[in-house]
Design a protein around this motif. Sequence first.
Motif: not given
Length: 575
Positions: A28-33, A42-50, A177-182
């Motif tokens: 679910s975190g990839s949906s905000s990437g 729809s996802q972050g930059g790295g490849t997600v391994q199953p 997944s992204l962190t909140i902006c600091a």
Amino acid sequence: MTNQLLSKFIIALVISQSIVACKLTPDSGSSSGTTDGGSNTSQGGGTVQPSPSPSPTPSPVPTPSPTPSPTPSPTPSPTPPPTSGDSTGSPDVNCGTAVAGILDAGTISINNGGVLTNSMQVNLSLDRQFVRSMKISNTPDCSCGTWEPVAATKNWTLGKANGVNAVSVQFRDYDGSLTICASASIKHDNLPPQISLVAAAGNTYLTATNNIFNYAATDAGSGVKAVSCSLDGQAVSCAGNSGSIATSNLSSGTHKVVVTATDNLNQSASANLSFTISSPYREITQNKSVTADNKVDILVVVDNSPSMQDVQKNMAKRVSSLMDQVKNLDYRIAVTTTDPSSKTVGDGRLLPLTGFTNQYVITPAMGLANAQTALSNTVQRPEVGSASEQGIYATYRVIERALAGEVNQKALFRPDAAFSVILISDANESATGAKNKPQNLIDFVKSNWPNKRFNFNSIIVRPNDSACLSAGREAYGPTYDALSRLLGFGTVGGSIIGSVCASDYGAQLSGIGQSVQQMTKTLDLECAPIGSTQSAVLVLKDGSNYTDAYEIQGLKIVFQNSLPAGKYTLSYKCQ
């Protein structure tokens, strides 16, 4: 039984397919990437391994009857990773819409928590565990920047000079997944303080007065830390970031006030203002030399016109009164006439001393009796001269002849002796040429003998003395009167104005003689000094204070005693 087994097999198959589909779908975190550069993905930059969970193995069952099996849902393929990858970029690039993260924010500080800087280059301190990449932006909301590998520190260029700069960071973990902006902020300021320095409108810029200079120091960046002020290189009091500098009793000349301000980044600037102080008075310094304390040269100018025969006789009888006053002086006395044109007794020629062979100047070497006789006989004129009486012109011509080297006139004048003229006439100066003017005669004497003390005594028909004029005299003598007043009339050692109508000239000649004697106690001034008549002039003799008491009388300084030989300096102020 067969139907029950078939149902269990279908359920197991569906569950197995769902598990596989779950493993292949991003979390679910990839949906905000975002993709590198900030575009929504729809996802972050790295490849997600199953995950390696095995599929369940169904129990062996008999071959089912040809009942159609349900068609499984298609399994979605994973979205490929962004093509840009993790890279290092420059600030304020790839700007887009800020994307909110869901993971806890990391931390960012600028120059170890500093709040001010005068450099566009700063150092960032960054911290977030268990993340793979970061994106730094010169905005407060992480809306710009380029994804790059995580680093604990980074040199960074601020985006705005001389203002508040916000720098933000967003991290991305290994699952995309992204962190909140600091964010953090710092104020940039590379400009020194601004200083206003102006003179108050009421300044007079005169000695012995106060003058005010108003200043204000401001700094819109880091703020003013300190202000210092100086006047002519010397520190003076400053009252905070704004105030005034007061000056008082400055000497005449050019002065400069300087205000220096330093901001909280130790950047400084200065403002200066030059101004000129004038004296409402003239500051006078006169240098005079006295080489002898009792020398005086006396020129008697006799009106030898027809109307003066009786006056000459009266004068001749009373010359002893004059000689009694000057007998202790080192004197030289000669006689000329008011005749401007005679080639024997006029035009500035000295008269031969009656009764003495080839002598023109009376000196103490002749003895007092002979001196009195020579003067008495010589002022009694046998000739009848011109009716155009010009006593000032005659004096001018005597001096000219002396300067030209004519022997008789040259013998009269000594450069270190005082000079006194005694004019006897019942008329006024009858011409108005350059050599007949009082001030021109004064200037002529001073130009040739700058240190010579000079007076002009007039025995005349005083202006407005109608009784004297009506007693058979020719005219009032206002020009002679004016000349005597210009040369210290009424002061010690100054000129005397007498009357040709006096019954006894003895008192007048005695007064003239006394004035001549007092000339050795006086020095002429250029103008009337301001201040006490006993202390307005600073007197130095040979470089040291001269302490003999004195009194200021008009344009003369009169000392109690005759001045000894030496070099004198007079310093004073005039209006």
